[in-house]
Design an enzyme around this catalytic site. Sequence first.
Site, PDB file in Angstrom:
ATOM      1  N   TYR A 208       0.791  -1.230   0.000  1.00 42.26           N
ATOM      2  CA  TYR A 208       0.000   0.000   0.000  1.00 42.26           C
ATOM      3  C   TYR A 208       0.825   1.284   0.000  1.00 42.26           C
ATOM      4  CZ  TYR A 208      -3.565  -3.402   1.149  1.00 42.26           C
ATOM      5  OH  TYR A 208      -4.404  -4.485   1.124  1.00 42.26           O
TER       6      TYR A 208
ATOM      7  N   ASN B 173     -12.900   4.114  -2.026  1.00 43.16           N
ATOM      8  CA  ASN B 173     -11.993   2.984  -1.863  1.00 43.16           C
ATOM      9  C   ASN B 173     -12.633   2.125  -0.782  1.00 43.16           C
ATOM     10  OD1 ASN B 173     -10.069   1.106  -1.232  1.00 43.16           O
ATOM     11  ND2 ASN B 173      -8.356   2.543  -1.299  1.00 43.16           N
TER      12      ASN B 173
ATOM     13  N   HIS C 203     -15.246  -6.731  -1.781  1.00 45.47           N
ATOM     14  CA  HIS C 203     -15.455  -8.132  -2.126  1.00 45.47           C
ATOM     15  C   HIS C 203     -16.580  -8.791  -1.336  1.00 45.47           C
ATOM     16  CE1 HIS C 203     -11.521  -6.983  -3.489  1.00 45.47           C
ATOM     17  NE2 HIS C 203     -11.128  -6.860  -2.249  1.00 45.47           N
TER      18      HIS C 203
ATOM     19  N   ASP D 154     -25.839  -1.674  -2.934  1.00 46.34           N
ATOM     20  CA  ASP D 154     -27.220  -1.188  -2.934  1.00 46.34           C
ATOM     21  C   ASP D 154     -27.284   0.305  -2.640  1.00 46.34           C
ATOM     22  OD1 ASP D 154     -28.160  -3.703  -3.569  1.00 46.34           O
ATOM     23  OD2 ASP D 154     -28.773  -4.196  -1.521  1.00 46.34           O
TER      24      ASP D 154
ATOM     25  N   HIS E   9      -8.547   1.856  -5.876  1.00 49.03           N
ATOM     26  CA  HIS E   9      -7.776   0.930  -5.043  1.00 49.03           C
ATOM     27  C   HIS E   9      -6.299   1.262  -5.158  1.00 49.03           C
ATOM     28  CE1 HIS E   9     -11.141  -1.744  -4.202  1.00 49.03           C
ATOM     29  NE2 HIS E   9     -11.496  -1.569  -5.467  1.00 49.03           N
ATOM     30  N   LEU E  10      -5.594   1.213  -4.046  1.00 53.94           N
ATOM     31  CA  LEU E  10      -4.160   1.452  -4.044  1.00 53.94           C
ATOM     32  C   LEU E  10      -3.410   0.352  -4.782  1.00 53.94           C
ATOM     33  CD1 LEU E  10      -4.184   2.500  -0.351  1.00 53.94           C
ATOM     34  CD2 LEU E  10      -3.329   3.977  -2.167  1.00 53.94           C
ATOM     35  N   SER E  11      -3.760  -0.892  -4.482  1.00 54.91           N
ATOM     36  CA  SER E  11      -3.133  -2.022  -5.160  1.00 54.91           C
ATOM     37  C   SER E  11      -4.032  -2.464  -6.311  1.00 54.91           C
ATOM     38  CB  SER E  11      -2.937  -3.180  -4.170  1.00 54.91           C
ATOM     39  OG  SER E  11      -4.192  -3.728  -3.795  1.00 54.91           O
TER      40      SER E  11
ATOM     41  N   ARG F 188     -10.045 -11.481  -4.037  1.00 55.68           N
ATOM     42  CA  ARG F 188     -10.060 -10.034  -4.285  1.00 55.68           C
ATOM     43  C   ARG F 188     -10.408  -9.700  -5.743  1.00 55.68           C
ATOM     44  NH1 ARG F 188      -7.733  -7.530   0.236  1.00 55.68           N
ATOM     45  NH2 ARG F 188      -6.306  -8.883   1.371  1.00 55.68           N
TER      46      ARG F 188
END
Length: 147
Positions: free
Chosen positions: A23, A74, A80, A87, A100-102, A111
């Site tokens: 991260y 994020n 997941h 919703d 997302h960082l990764s 993931r």
Amino acid sequence: MKPIYVLNGPNLNLLGVREPEIYGYDTLADIESRCAALLEDAGHSLVFRQSNHEGQLIDWIQEARTESAALIINPAGYSHTSVALLDALKALSVPIIECHLSNPQTREPFRHHSYVSLAAKGIIAGFGAFGYELAIRAALALLKPAG
């Protein structure tokens, strides 16, 4: 002009110290400062929040429905698992960008699926903290009038 909301899910308060090999070393405060500067230059304000609690994130998403110009999220591990976040996001008519960082596609198989992606206009992943800046630029581009 309405602000752009940036919402951050669980464990992102530990950025800079939690698994920096994945991260990075930037803190959430570092990311917030860079996002605020980009938006200030564009004439927008920023609402930047983090919670480890799914219900709190849902409350903020519902708030963003009427109070934001766009939403960057994020969702971290909730990506997941959370149909509830999906919703809530589906009730928004503003642009939604998942960040997302990764790159989840290069990590564990669980993931590889994100419920949040089903509501997002686009996804930015794998660029570390710079991904937030890309998401801000994408949100601003989506808010520009066509023509």
